[in-house]
Scaffold this active site. Sequence first.
Site, short mmCIF file in Angstrom:
data_model
loop_
_atom_site.label_atom_id
_atom_site.label_comp_id
_atom_site.label_asym_id
_atom_site.label_seq_id
_atom_site.Cartn_x
_atom_site.Cartn_y
_atom_site.Cartn_z
N LYS A 13 -4.83 -6.19 2.64
CA LYS A 13 -5.56 -5.42 2.37
C LYS A 13 -6.83 -6.33 1.57
CE LYS A 13 -4.12 -1.86 -0.08
NZ LYS A 13 -2.94 -2.14 -0.22
N ARG A 88 -5.17 6.98 -2.79
CA ARG A 88 -4.11 6.57 -2.86
C ARG A 88 -3.73 7.95 -3.23
NH1 ARG A 88 -3.80 0.90 -5.09
NH2 ARG A 88 -1.90 0.11 -4.87
N ARG A 127 4.80 -14.72 -2.86
CA ARG A 127 3.17 -14.40 -3.33
C ARG A 127 3.40 -14.29 -5.12
NH1 ARG A 127 -1.04 -9.16 -2.60
NH2 ARG A 127 0.51 -7.96 -3.82
N ARG A 133 1.55 -12.62 -9.95
CA ARG A 133 1.18 -11.17 -9.98
C ARG A 133 2.31 -10.85 -10.89
NH1 ARG A 133 -1.95 -7.30 -6.06
NH2 ARG A 133 -1.04 -5.83 -6.92
N ARG A 144 6.53 0.03 -6.16
CA ARG A 144 4.89 0.24 -5.41
C ARG A 144 4.73 1.05 -3.86
NH1 ARG A 144 2.91 -5.48 -6.02
NH2 ARG A 144 1.04 -5.09 -5.41
#
Length: 190
Positions: A13, A88, A127, A133, A144
């Site tokens: 996104k 969300r 990632r 992160r 998540r």
Amino acid sequence: MNLILFGPPAAGKGTQARRLVDQHGYIQLSTGDMLRAAIKAGSDLGRRVESVLAAGALVSDEIVIALIEEQLEASTGAPGFIFDGFPRTVAQAEALDAALARRGSRVDLVIRLVVDEDALLERVSKRFAEQGRKDDNPETFLTRLEKYNADTAPLVPIYADRGILREVDGMASIEKVTFAIDKALREAVA
Ligand code: AMP
């Protein structure tokens, strides 16, 4: 044109939102980016939400709705908004409708990036290795993903019923996904 980029975490996104900003001048409103900026700045808000993000849980509706309203207020005259990581929950979606309606506006298009969960896990571990992160670590990422399936996925039929949901294959290359989004945008304004 107000567009929601919709999909699970790590669906791409943010990447696509930044491309739309470059190409169309839309304003990207990413609640995740706003919250990370608050944490980095060490603000009151940052201190309140830090552990929530670290756990992969959802920050309260009240906090993220206030952030979005602030940014909408600060960006009058923008050619359009891209909502990335917001809404969300159903409550957030309702608040967004109300905030846009107060401005004589509405959600015009919802692009759902459709991705395969196993491939996502692979993508996110890459990632994590590259960007570090914290909430991309495999355990937090699974939380998540669960949150997405429990709280966010129920928005899909709501937008589908309104006839503004378009699905795009999020497993295709970045360029192909951008192309498909552009096509959906062109169709939405036609
Ligand atoms: P993101 O960068 O969109 O994946 O968001 C990172 C984290 O920020 C999420 O895992 C949540 O903890 C928090 N967050 C971002 N946007 C929202 C939202 N709209 N509602 C609740 N929590 C959010």
